[in-house]
Motif scaffolding. Structure first.
Motif, PDB file in Angstrom:
ATOM      1  N   LEU A 212       0.852  -1.181   0.000  1.00 16.17           N
ATOM      2  CA  LEU A 212       0.000   0.000   0.000  1.00 16.17           C
ATOM      3  C   LEU A 212       0.888   1.231   0.000  1.00 16.17           C
ATOM      4  O   LEU A 212       2.066   1.163   0.340  1.00 16.17           O
ATOM      5  CB  LEU A 212      -0.918  -0.011   1.225  1.00 16.17           C
ATOM      6  N   ASN A 213       0.310   2.376  -0.376  1.00 14.92           N
ATOM      7  CA  ASN A 213       1.080   3.595  -0.498  1.00 14.92           C
ATOM      8  C   ASN A 213       0.443   4.688   0.352  1.00 14.92           C
ATOM      9  O   ASN A 213      -0.778   4.760   0.457  1.00 14.92           O
ATOM     10  CB  ASN A 213       1.136   4.028  -1.970  1.00 14.92           C
ATOM     11  N   THR A 214       1.273   5.544   0.923  1.00 18.56           N
ATOM     12  CA  THR A 214       0.765   6.619   1.775  1.00 18.56           C
ATOM     13  C   THR A 214      -0.007   7.680   0.989  1.00 18.56           C
ATOM     14  O   THR A 214      -0.687   8.501   1.587  1.00 18.56           O
ATOM     15  CB  THR A 214       1.916   7.296   2.538  1.00 18.56           C
ATOM     16  N   SER A 215       0.084   7.663  -0.341  1.00 20.35           N
ATOM     17  CA  SER A 215      -0.670   8.620  -1.155  1.00 20.35           C
ATOM     18  C   SER A 215      -2.024   8.054  -1.588  1.00 20.35           C
ATOM     19  O   SER A 215      -2.747   8.697  -2.337  1.00 20.35           O
ATOM     20  CB  SER A 215       0.140   9.040  -2.384  1.00 20.35           C
ATOM     21  N   MET A 216      -2.376   6.857  -1.104  1.00 14.73           N
ATOM     22  CA  MET A 216      -3.664   6.254  -1.444  1.00 14.73           C
ATOM     23  C   MET A 216      -4.741   6.735  -0.472  1.00 14.73           C
ATOM     24  O   MET A 216      -4.478   6.910   0.713  1.00 14.73           O
ATOM     25  CB  MET A 216      -3.591   4.722  -1.358  1.00 14.73           C
ATOM     26  N   THR A 217      -5.956   6.914  -1.006  1.00 13.87           N
ATOM     27  CA  THR A 217      -7.086   7.209  -0.129  1.00 13.87           C
ATOM     28  C   THR A 217      -7.529   5.901   0.520  1.00 13.87           C
ATOM     29  O   THR A 217      -7.108   4.816   0.111  1.00 13.87           O
ATOM     30  CB  THR A 217      -8.262   7.806  -0.917  1.00 13.87           C
ATOM     31  N   THR A 218      -8.391   6.013   1.504  1.00 10.24           N
ATOM     32  CA  THR A 218      -8.895   4.815   2.178  1.00 10.24           C
ATOM     33  C   THR A 218      -9.593   3.896   1.189  1.00 10.24           C
ATOM     34  O   THR A 218      -9.390   2.682   1.216  1.00 10.24           O
ATOM     35  CB  THR A 218      -9.875   5.209   3.303  1.00 10.24           C
ATOM     36  N   LYS A 219     -10.392   4.465   0.314  1.00 14.08           N
ATOM     37  CA  LYS A 219     -11.105   3.653  -0.679  1.00 14.08           C
ATOM     38  C   LYS A 219     -10.120   2.928  -1.589  1.00 14.08           C
ATOM     39  O   LYS A 219     -10.296   1.747  -1.885  1.00 14.08           O
ATOM     40  CB  LYS A 219     -12.055   4.527  -1.501  1.00 14.08           C
ATOM     41  N   GLU A 220      -9.083   3.621  -2.032  1.00  8.91           N
ATOM     42  CA  GLU A 220      -8.076   2.986  -2.890  1.00  8.91           C
ATOM     43  C   GLU A 220      -7.383   1.841  -2.156  1.00  8.91           C
ATOM     44  O   GLU A 220      -7.151   0.778  -2.742  1.00  8.91           O
ATOM     45  CB  GLU A 220      -7.049   4.016  -3.358  1.00  8.91           C
ATOM     46  N   MET A 221      -7.086   2.050  -0.866  1.00 10.09           N
ATOM     47  CA  MET A 221      -6.460   0.976  -0.087  1.00 10.09           C
ATOM     48  C   MET A 221      -7.394  -0.215   0.036  1.00 10.09           C
ATOM     49  O   MET A 221      -6.967  -1.358  -0.116  1.00 10.09           O
ATOM     50  CB  MET A 221      -6.083   1.477   1.306  1.00 10.09           C
ATOM     51  N   LEU A 222      -8.662   0.051   0.311  1.00 13.20           N
ATOM     52  CA  LEU A 222      -9.628  -1.050   0.449  1.00 13.20           C
ATOM     53  C   LEU A 222      -9.780  -1.816  -0.860  1.00 13.20           C
ATOM     54  O   LEU A 222      -9.854  -3.053  -0.854  1.00 13.20           O
ATOM     55  CB  LEU A 222     -10.979  -0.506   0.919  1.00 13.20           C
ATOM     56  N   MET A 223      -9.816  -1.111  -1.975  1.00 12.07           N
ATOM     57  CA  MET A 223      -9.938  -1.786  -3.268  1.00 12.07           C
ATOM     58  C   MET A 223      -8.681  -2.609  -3.568  1.00 12.07           C
ATOM     59  O   MET A 223      -8.757  -3.716  -4.085  1.00 12.07           O
ATOM     60  CB  MET A 223     -10.191  -0.777  -4.397  1.00 12.07           C
ATOM     61  N   LYS A 224      -7.516  -2.070  -3.203  1.00 14.76           N
ATOM     62  CA  LYS A 224      -6.259  -2.813  -3.402  1.00 14.76           C
ATOM     63  C   LYS A 224      -6.232  -4.047  -2.498  1.00 14.76           C
ATOM     64  O   LYS A 224      -5.825  -5.125  -2.923  1.00 14.76           O
ATOM     65  CB  LYS A 224      -5.074  -1.891  -3.087  1.00 14.76           C
ATOM     66  N   ILE A 225      -6.695  -3.895  -1.251  1.00  8.08           N
ATOM     67  CA  ILE A 225      -6.758  -5.037  -0.333  1.00  8.08           C
ATOM     68  C   ILE A 225      -7.708  -6.087  -0.888  1.00  8.08           C
ATOM     69  O   ILE A 225      -7.406  -7.280  -0.877  1.00  8.08           O
ATOM     70  CB  ILE A 225      -7.189  -4.585   1.077  1.00  8.08           C
ATOM     71  N   GLU A 226      -8.857  -5.654  -1.407  1.00  3.18           N
ATOM     72  CA  GLU A 226      -9.836  -6.596  -1.964  1.00  3.18           C
ATOM     73  C   GLU A 226      -9.250  -7.330  -3.170  1.00  3.18           C
ATOM     74  O   GLU A 226      -9.370  -8.549  -3.278  1.00  3.18           O
ATOM     75  CB  GLU A 226     -11.116  -5.854  -2.352  1.00  3.18           C
ATOM     76  N   ASP A 227      -8.615  -6.584  -4.094  1.00  6.04           N
ATOM     77  CA  ASP A 227      -8.016  -7.215  -5.279  1.00  6.04           C
ATOM     78  C   ASP A 227      -6.913  -8.194  -4.878  1.00  6.04           C
ATOM     79  O   ASP A 227      -6.850  -9.313  -5.377  1.00  6.04           O
ATOM     80  CB  ASP A 227      -7.431  -6.157  -6.225  1.00  6.04           C
ATOM     81  N   THR A 228      -6.034  -7.764  -3.977  1.00  9.20           N
ATOM     82  CA  THR A 228      -4.947  -8.633  -3.537  1.00  9.20           C
ATOM     83  C   THR A 228      -5.490  -9.823  -2.758  1.00  9.20           C
ATOM     84  O   THR A 228      -4.978 -10.933  -2.880  1.00  9.20           O
ATOM     85  CB  THR A 228      -3.935  -7.842  -2.680  1.00  9.20           C
ATOM     86  N   SER A 229      -6.562  -9.607  -1.973  1.00 13.26           N
ATOM     87  CA  SER A 229      -7.186 -10.710  -1.242  1.00 13.26           C
ATOM     88  C   SER A 229      -7.709 -11.766  -2.199  1.00 13.26           C
ATOM     89  O   SER A 229      -7.567 -12.960  -1.962  1.00 13.26           O
ATOM     90  CB  SER A 229      -8.335 -10.201  -0.357  1.00 13.26           C
ATOM     91  N   LYS A 230      -8.339 -11.313  -3.287  1.00 14.38           N
ATOM     92  CA  LYS A 230      -8.849 -12.267  -4.287  1.00 14.38           C
ATOM     93  C   LYS A 230      -7.699 -13.070  -4.889  1.00 14.38           C
ATOM     94  O   LYS A 230      -7.804 -14.278  -5.050  1.00 14.38           O
ATOM     95  CB  LYS A 230      -9.614 -11.527  -5.383  1.00 14.38           C
ATOM     96  N   LYS A 231      -6.603 -12.391  -5.201  1.00 11.41           N
ATOM     97  CA  LYS A 231      -5.445 -13.084  -5.774  1.00 11.41           C
ATOM     98  C   LYS A 231      -4.853 -14.059  -4.754  1.00 11.41           C
ATOM     99  O   LYS A 231      -4.524 -15.191  -5.095  1.00 11.41           O
ATOM    100  CB  LYS A 231      -4.385 -12.082  -6.230  1.00 11.41           C
ATOM    101  N   ASN A 232      -4.730 -13.602  -3.479  1.00  5.04           N
ATOM    102  CA  ASN A 232      -4.200 -14.487  -2.430  1.00  5.04           C
ATOM    103  C   ASN A 232      -5.115 -15.685  -2.214  1.00  5.04           C
ATOM    104  O   ASN A 232      -4.650 -16.804  -1.998  1.00  5.04           O
ATOM    105  CB  ASN A 232      -4.016 -13.728  -1.119  1.00  5.04           C
ATOM    106  N   LYS A 233      -6.422 -15.448  -2.276  1.00  6.10           N
ATOM    107  CA  LYS A 233      -7.383 -16.532  -2.077  1.00  6.10           C
ATOM    108  C   LYS A 233      -7.254 -17.556  -3.212  1.00  6.10           C
ATOM    109  O   LYS A 233      -7.276 -18.753  -2.981  1.00  6.10           O
ATOM    110  CB  LYS A 233      -8.805 -15.959  -2.055  1.00  6.10           C
TER     111      LYS A 233
END
Length: 169
Positions: free
Chosen positions: A107-128
């Motif tokens: 994650l990056n400090t220039s990301m908004t909360t929504k961007e972080m959540l979407m990145k977490i969701e995308d990465t979670s899908k890949k990890n799953k």
């Protein structure tokens, strides 16, 4: 004279009751105004979050464990300087129905909360998907079973379950 003093008492009582009502009304209006300000600020913090830093920001690698929930993730992100407040992150995560899957996330400090959540969701899908593929491969190796699919050997859960049942019989 008694009439004058009782009249003055009635007038004083009337004026004081009106004053009390006006003060009570003013306090209710003030309370509503303050509640509105707090509500607006809270709503804004949930739906319009500014990033912690301007672009390009700093990449931070975060590792989520299997026991992590949205509260512990928010605490970790705050400790790492990725978010300012935990509660808006937790609320947005529940609104977007984000699921946390163990693994590493960049994650990056220039990301908004929504961007972080979407990145977490995308990465979670890949990890799953990776966890499912590893589990499927291990189950196949452990059971001595090989399933040959069609298109790219994608193993379906139903096929795997049917293969397990046939091995048990």
């Amino acid at each position: 004279m008694k009439n004058d003093s009782s009249l003055i008492g009635e007038i004083a009582s009337f004026i004081s009751s009106i004053a009390i009502k006006v003060i009570a009304f003013a306090l209710v209006i003030l309370l509503l105004f303050e509640c509105g300000k707090l509500s607006f600020g809270f709503g804004r913090s949930i739906f319009y979050q500014e990033p912690v830093e301007a672009k390009p920001g700093t990449d931070v690698v975060i590792t989520f464990d299997k026991d992590d929930d949205m509260d512990s993730v928010a605490e970790l992100l705050k400790d790492e300087g990725l978010i300012r407040k935990e509660l808006p992150f937790v609320i947005q995560g529940s609104l977007y129905k984000i699921s946390i899957v163990p693994g590493e996330y960049v994650l990056n400090t220039s990301m908004t909360t929504k961007e972080m959540l979407m990145k977490i969701e995308d990465t979670s899908k890949k990890n799953k998907e990776l966890n499912t593929q590893e589990t499927t491969s291990n189950e196949i190796e452990d059971g001595g079973l090989e399933i040959i699919g069609g298109a790219g050997d994608n193993v379906d859960e139903k096929q795997l379950e049917a293969a397990r049942k046939s091995m048990e019989e």
